[in-house]
Design a protein around this motif. Sequence first.
Motif: not given
Length: 467
Positions: A397-399, A365-367, A356-360
């Motif tokens: 989330a990456g998809a 760059h989710m990889a 949840d702490t990953v900014p939108d």
Amino acid sequence: MLTILGFAMIATFLVLIMTKKMSPIAALVLIPALFCVAVGKGAHLGDYVIDGVSGLAPTAAMLMFAIVYFGVMIDVGLFDPVVRGILRFCKADPMRVVVGTAVLAAIVSLDGDGSTTFMITVSAMYPLYKRLGMSLVVMTGVAAMANGVMNTVPWGGPTARAATALKLDAADIFVPMVPALLVGLLGVLGLAYVLGLRERRRIGALRLPDEESVETKEAVLVGAGAGGGHPEKRPVGGAGGADGVDGAHDDEDLLKGLDPDRPTLRPRLYWFNALLTGTLITAMILELLPIPVLFLLGAALALSVNYPRLPDQKARIAAHADNVLNVSGMVFAAAVFTGVLQGTGMVDSMAGRLVDTVPDGLGPHMALVTGVLSLPLTYFMSNDGFYFGVLPVLAEAGAAHGVTPLEMARASLVGQPLHMSSPLVPAVYVLVGMARVEFGDHTRFVVKWAALTCLLILAAGILFGTI
């Protein structure tokens, strides 16, 4: 609250063992028990522990019989040619010894099992480190990192888990990552070179008369501590170890483990033992039977053929009983830790909060985010928890931002060099137990270098376009 308590429990455990306030077994049992009560679920502690023990029981059984099996193989001399080859390369030079440790660990890691890798590597290199007075945490650190890189082979575990979790082909994940993993392995070898130079400057090299042949040097080193040594063959410099490990006290039993004249050798059965070991590893890769069953059968067959007399069999089992008890005891203690983490929901809460702490804005760059997160997440939780619990959430989330599942799966492998030194990995207790190294000393030494190796693999993966 669960998230805070989860991280607090892990931090408390690491601080206590790194400062040597508690033994790892005591900390693995008492710390989670206290935090389980703090969470308000003390009444369920028994259930959590039984669940944890049930989950790790096959691993403990595998380690018990694997230690006996490979201990017997070392006793009968199966790995002596490999040791002689490494020692021929080392030539009593601390720098070459450390590099040789990395090479040996990487080669043996091809069997896909960390425990067997560490048993073979430590048994082969421990006498030489002790003879030269080298730091034993250098040995454990280099071996753990080399194994961590090689642990990504499709039959090693992480790649198969990632493929299963995201419904992908393991070869599609692993093969494109090979260049990046090779860079990581070269990084480990480069680090081994630097650490070896440091050890060379600290203690010098072993003095051996110029007229001695290479074979004689090997015999001296392989049989180090077996008695009858000459004063001029002692190492130059002090015998004390670095990084908090005392290298002055010789463990005679281990030092005699590779004595070329030991009575446990069975040269006439060499090819039988080689065939048996090759068959065992092939059966492991092909998953013909559960690994604990394979090692149980292998240990029984190895003992029966190599030592047909019952007193000899009992003697071999007794010789390896300390390692079996130490390692299996640590595994069952770790079962309390993992059982409480999972049973109380701490793991799920910690993973969800980190995601949840990953900014939108980092969505595309989710990889890269997954590769970075794989370092702490695979260190603080099991591979099963990460690959089956966290990776699918990250992949989803990456998809949403166009990042393919293959990229996410490859990035998830980045943290393995650090993961192999996690307190939740049973194999690391084989490594530090056989090397007579405190887990806290190993952790203090290896974490920074392992994290650097992980980041090197991540950078190489991005550079090669596989992540």
